[in-house]
Design a protein around this motif. Sequence first.
Motif, PDB file in Angstrom:
ATOM      1  N   GLU A  75      -8.173  16.164 -59.670  1.00 48.86           N
ATOM      2  CA  GLU A  75      -7.348  15.703 -60.795  1.00 48.86           C
ATOM      3  C   GLU A  75      -6.271  16.740 -61.109  1.00 48.86           C
ATOM      4  N   GLY A  76      -6.661  18.019 -61.086  1.00 48.28           N
ATOM      5  CA  GLY A  76      -5.699  19.096 -61.348  1.00 48.28           C
ATOM      6  C   GLY A  76      -4.515  19.035 -60.399  1.00 48.28           C
ATOM      7  N   ALA A  77      -4.789  18.784 -59.124  1.00 41.77           N
ATOM      8  CA  ALA A  77      -3.722  18.727 -58.117  1.00 41.77           C
ATOM      9  C   ALA A  77      -2.728  17.625 -58.451  1.00 41.77           C
ATOM     10  N   LEU A  78      -3.233  16.457 -58.834  1.00 45.39           N
ATOM     11  CA  LEU A  78      -2.360  15.297 -59.064  1.00 45.39           C
ATOM     12  C   LEU A  78      -1.605  15.419 -60.390  1.00 45.39           C
ATOM     13  N   VAL A  79      -2.332  15.726 -61.485  1.00 45.58           N
ATOM     14  CA  VAL A  79      -1.677  15.670 -62.802  1.00 45.58           C
ATOM     15  C   VAL A  79      -0.675  16.803 -63.010  1.00 45.58           C
ATOM     16  N   ASN A  80      -0.813  17.892 -62.265  1.00 47.75           N
ATOM     17  CA  ASN A  80       0.105  19.016 -62.445  1.00 47.75           C
ATOM     18  C   ASN A  80       1.417  18.865 -61.692  1.00 47.75           C
ATOM     19  N   THR A  81       1.474  17.918 -60.763  1.00 47.31           N
ATOM     20  CA  THR A  81       2.650  17.868 -59.886  1.00 47.31           C
ATOM     21  C   THR A  81       3.355  16.516 -59.885  1.00 47.31           C
ATOM     22  N   LEU A  82       2.751  15.479 -60.454  1.00 48.38           N
ATOM     23  CA  LEU A  82       3.281  14.123 -60.300  1.00 48.38           C
ATOM     24  C   LEU A  82       3.529  13.450 -61.649  1.00 48.38           C
ATOM     25  N   SER A  83       4.241  12.327 -61.596  1.00 47.62           N
ATOM     26  CA  SER A  83       4.606  11.589 -62.812  1.00 47.62           C
ATOM     27  C   SER A  83       4.106  10.154 -62.720  1.00 47.62           C
ATOM     28  N   PRO A  84       3.922   9.503 -63.866  1.00 41.32           N
ATOM     29  CA  PRO A  84       3.402   8.126 -63.858  1.00 41.32           C
ATOM     30  C   PRO A  84       4.214   7.228 -62.918  1.00 41.32           C
ATOM     31  N   GLY A  85       3.516   6.432 -62.119  1.00 43.96           N
ATOM     32  CA  GLY A  85       4.166   5.486 -61.214  1.00 43.96           C
ATOM     33  C   GLY A  85       4.597   6.089 -59.890  1.00 43.96           C
ATOM     34  N   ASP A  86       4.432   7.389 -59.708  1.00 43.91           N
ATOM     35  CA  ASP A  86       4.812   8.011 -58.427  1.00 43.91           C
ATOM     36  C   ASP A  86       3.995   7.414 -57.283  1.00 43.91           C
ATOM     37  N   GLY A 108      -2.615   6.532 -63.019  1.00 40.70           N
ATOM     38  CA  GLY A 108      -1.284   5.935 -63.126  1.00 40.70           C
ATOM     39  C   GLY A 108      -0.354   6.186 -61.960  1.00 40.70           C
ATOM     40  N   LEU A 109      -0.912   6.616 -60.827  1.00 41.51           N
ATOM     41  CA  LEU A 109      -0.089   6.765 -59.616  1.00 41.51           C
ATOM     42  C   LEU A 109      -0.170   5.488 -58.794  1.00 41.51           C
ATOM     43  N   LYS A 110       0.699   5.390 -57.794  1.00 40.74           N
ATOM     44  CA  LYS A 110       0.677   4.216 -56.906  1.00 40.74           C
ATOM     45  C   LYS A 110       0.337   4.676 -55.489  1.00 40.74           C
ATOM     46  N   PRO A 111      -0.949   4.787 -55.191  1.00 40.38           N
ATOM     47  CA  PRO A 111      -1.311   5.250 -53.852  1.00 40.38           C
ATOM     48  C   PRO A 111      -1.115   4.169 -52.801  1.00 40.38           C
ATOM     49  N   GLU A 112      -0.633   4.611 -51.662  1.00 44.49           N
ATOM     50  CA  GLU A 112      -0.569   3.732 -50.497  1.00 44.49           C
ATOM     51  C   GLU A 112      -1.618   4.269 -49.536  1.00 44.49           C
ATOM     52  N   PHE A 113      -2.495   3.393 -49.053  1.00 43.09           N
ATOM     53  CA  PHE A 113      -3.645   3.841 -48.273  1.00 43.09           C
ATOM     54  C   PHE A 113      -3.449   3.489 -46.800  1.00 43.09           C
ATOM     55  N   ILE A 114      -3.451   4.482 -45.942  1.00 35.88           N
ATOM     56  CA  ILE A 114      -3.505   4.209 -44.503  1.00 35.88           C
ATOM     57  C   ILE A 114      -4.981   3.967 -44.177  1.00 35.88           C
TER      58      ILE A 114
END
Length: 402
Positions: A75-86, A108-114
Amino acid sequence: MAQNSARNVGRHFLQIPGPTPIPDRVLRAMDTPIIDHRGPEFAKLAKRALEAIKTIFKTTNPVIIYTATGTGAWEGALVNTLSPGDRVLMVETGQFAALWKKMAERIGLKPEFITSDWRQGADAKAIEAKLREDKGKEIKAVCVLHNETSTGALTPIAEIRKAIDAAGHPALFMVDTISSLASADYRHDEWGVDVSVGGAQKGLMLPPGMSFNAISDKAIAANKTAMLPRSFFAWDDMLAMNKIGFFPYTPATQMLHGLVTGVEMLHEEGLDNVFARHERLAEATRRAVAAWGLENLNKNAKQYSPTITAILLPEGHDADKFRGLALETFNIAYGASFGAYSGKYFRIGHLGDINDGTLIGALGITEMALGLAGIPHKKGGVQAAMDYIASVHAGPKRAAAE
Ligand SMILES: *Cc1c(COP(=O)(O)O)cnc(C)c1O
């Protein structure tokens, strides 16, 4: 179990891929009086711990130490570097990758999964292709697991870095190295990783409850504009306090004692020897599996994990029942199975404070338990593992492992 004698005698065989057994020396290092976490003695301890962990990630930048399990550092990795909807690009290597992706969606991110069949690690070419398609550079991060703990697949991180560069893409590169850190070679700086996520209770041989974010200058810059809400996991508060040897809140003091000693032990053995030991134990395990005539869940021999091996049972045999029988009879704990393969495989963890003898013991138990459970297999798995380990020690130190 009529002949059950194992439950309370001798050591429990904790063969799960984390938490791993804690060395007595680490336990003793933690068995000290609690000190004031705002006092001068603590600041010395914290500075030692913060310096020590950098040598494991192989980074000269600060490393964030969270009082949280690995999931918190995700969670720390994502919330510290990204913005909603990224948009973030993630790779479905197995259960842990699926959990990180679920977290990305929830915050609140938009992951694309391979997607994949869970029988290999991440594919650098597939990542490169996705990034090349992204003409508008909307993908803000590529998130990959170095070691997928649920299936036993290790992804070469340097190759993924090359793929991102080949596509000329500016996305941040985030790597979960929770079940490979301090067991397999890892180079945060050299491999150009922006956020590396680590955990305490696997290769670092500590109790659960501590985790890490190693960060690049680019990640620190992204932190300044990232809009996802964060409080407990915020890097800026942490970095400011760490500079003077403190934390924004009460850290896990005893874990910091353990961390300093654990890292000291790793360097006494030598990191390259630590990695060679894990490779040797993993190869010995794979040779046992092959001799038993059983199948490794991971089909890509170039991406075998040095820390965990997942073993498929023949059709019609229940892996969870097998694990229950082995625990009841021989006091051994194996890792469970997940997803579409639930009940179809079990995992042997071979990481952390484990040596040749411990592994041979665990494989011996496994061979006995396979027989007791009536699972069709050939004899000789343990012999194959012993022969391999002996051959490595007979040859020039690392030759046979390579
Ligand atoms: C163990 C593990 C996690 C989860 O860590 P927790 O400490 O259980 O929160 C995440 N990723 C990988 C690869 C793991 O092995």
